[in-house]
Design a protein around this motif. Structure first.
Motif, PDB file in Angstrom:
ATOM      1  N   LEU A 114      24.991 -18.587  -7.087  1.00 36.59           N
ATOM      2  CA  LEU A 114      24.868 -18.907  -5.166  1.00 36.59           C
ATOM      3  C   LEU A 114      23.827 -20.223  -5.251  1.00 36.59           C
ATOM      4  N   LYS A 115      23.410 -21.042  -6.123  1.00 39.96           N
ATOM      5  CA  LYS A 115      22.521 -21.645  -5.656  1.00 39.96           C
ATOM      6  C   LYS A 115      23.639 -23.281  -4.804  1.00 39.96           C
ATOM      7  N   GLU A 116      24.390 -22.744  -5.542  1.00 40.37           N
ATOM      8  CA  GLU A 116      24.800 -24.076  -5.632  1.00 40.37           C
ATOM      9  C   GLU A 116      26.068 -23.608  -3.509  1.00 40.37           C
ATOM     10  N   LEU A 118      16.306 -18.007  -4.215  1.00 44.16           N
ATOM     11  CA  LEU A 118      16.372 -16.796  -5.508  1.00 44.16           C
ATOM     12  C   LEU A 118      17.097 -16.718  -6.696  1.00 44.16           C
ATOM     13  N   HIS A 119      17.780 -17.969  -6.401  1.00 40.77           N
ATOM     14  CA  HIS A 119      17.904 -18.220  -8.421  1.00 40.77           C
ATOM     15  C   HIS A 119      16.113 -19.414  -8.983  1.00 40.77           C
ATOM     16  N   LEU A 135       9.549  -9.103  -7.529  1.00 44.37           N
ATOM     17  CA  LEU A 135      11.264  -8.683  -7.537  1.00 44.37           C
ATOM     18  C   LEU A 135      11.463  -8.255  -6.451  1.00 44.37           C
ATOM     19  N   LEU A 136      10.332  -7.309  -6.117  1.00 42.77           N
ATOM     20  CA  LEU A 136      10.502  -6.191  -4.873  1.00 42.77           C
ATOM     21  C   LEU A 136      10.357  -7.647  -3.857  1.00 42.77           C
ATOM     22  N   ASP A 176      14.602 -10.885   3.762  1.00 40.59           N
ATOM     23  CA  ASP A 176      15.779 -11.014   4.953  1.00 40.59           C
ATOM     24  C   ASP A 176      15.977 -11.557   4.673  1.00 40.59           C
ATOM     25  N   TRP A 177      17.374 -11.314   3.530  1.00 35.34           N
ATOM     26  CA  TRP A 177      18.612 -12.877   3.625  1.00 35.34           C
ATOM     27  C   TRP A 177      19.298 -12.430   4.565  1.00 35.34           C
ATOM     28  N   GLN A 178      19.935 -13.707   4.416  1.00 32.12           N
ATOM     29  CA  GLN A 178      21.106 -14.326   5.598  1.00 32.12           C
ATOM     30  C   GLN A 178      22.293 -13.662   4.752  1.00 32.12           C
TER      31      GLN A 178
END
Length: 193
Positions: free
Chosen positions: A43-45, A53-54, A91-92, A98-100
């Motif tokens: 995801l980081k890429e 997040l990573h 983690l929670l 609110d991730w896009q």
């Protein structure tokens, strides 16, 4: 399959990835951090959110695994539980953000669903945070199966599974496989006579 192999009374910890077949098992689980971080590493890429997040997950993993390495053996259960809950809370908070990015949303759902199963290694001494050692132990047998094309029958496959399981158990316990098998065969011959 998991219930069939382990039975209903299994009291150990199942080290596993996030494959859905493990979900129905009611026993304790330790979800694999290596699988989680490998997934978020991709995801980081892709996006700034994925990178964030990573990075956050990796920090939690590093703190938890470093603490386990240094203190867990002598830490009281109450402290282990408190720390596990604290890291679960982190983690929670990530899960409910609110991730896009749709990939971050997918990981967030995984964290919400399996967050408690990521810290069994903090709560219980002797549990690993990843299932890497198990996967490495299985690799030679998987490669052998692929090279040989498998077995000619289900019965042959089952016998091979049992034999390889006993072999690996002996290796991990530092026991002599050959001695064990010879003892079992001697006992079988003696009881047959």
């Amino acid at each position: 399959v998991v219930k069939e192999l382990l039975g209903e009374e299994f009291e150990g910890v199942v080290g596993c990835d996030f494959y859905g077949a493990y979900n129905p098992s009611s026993g304790r689980k330790q979800r694999c951090w290596a699988h989680l971080l490998r997934g978020t590493g991709k995801l980081k890429e892709g996006s700034e959110e994925g990178h964030y997040l990573h990075r956050r997950l990796k920090r939690v993993w590093e703190r938890a695994s470093r603490w386990v390495e240094r203190h867990q053996e002598r830490a009281p259960p109450a402290l282990r539980e408190w720390l596990a809950r604290r890291w679960e809370g982190e983690l929670l908070r990530l899960a409910w953000r609110d991730w896009q990015d749709p990939d971050c949303q997918r990981i967030a759902k995984r964290l919400a669903k399996h967050g408690k199963e990521l810290f069994t290694f903090v709560r219980r001494a002797g549990v690993e945070g990843t299932n890497n050692s198990v996967e490495r132990a299985l690799r030679p047998y998987v490669v052998k199966r692929k090279i040989s094309g498998g077995h000619r029958s289900w019965r042959g496959a089952r016998k091979h599974e049992i034999l390889m399981s006993v072999l690996e158990t002996c290796r991990r316990r530092g026991e002599d496989f050959r001695e064990l098998i010879e003892g079992v065969l001697r006992e079988a011959v003696t009881s047959a006579n």
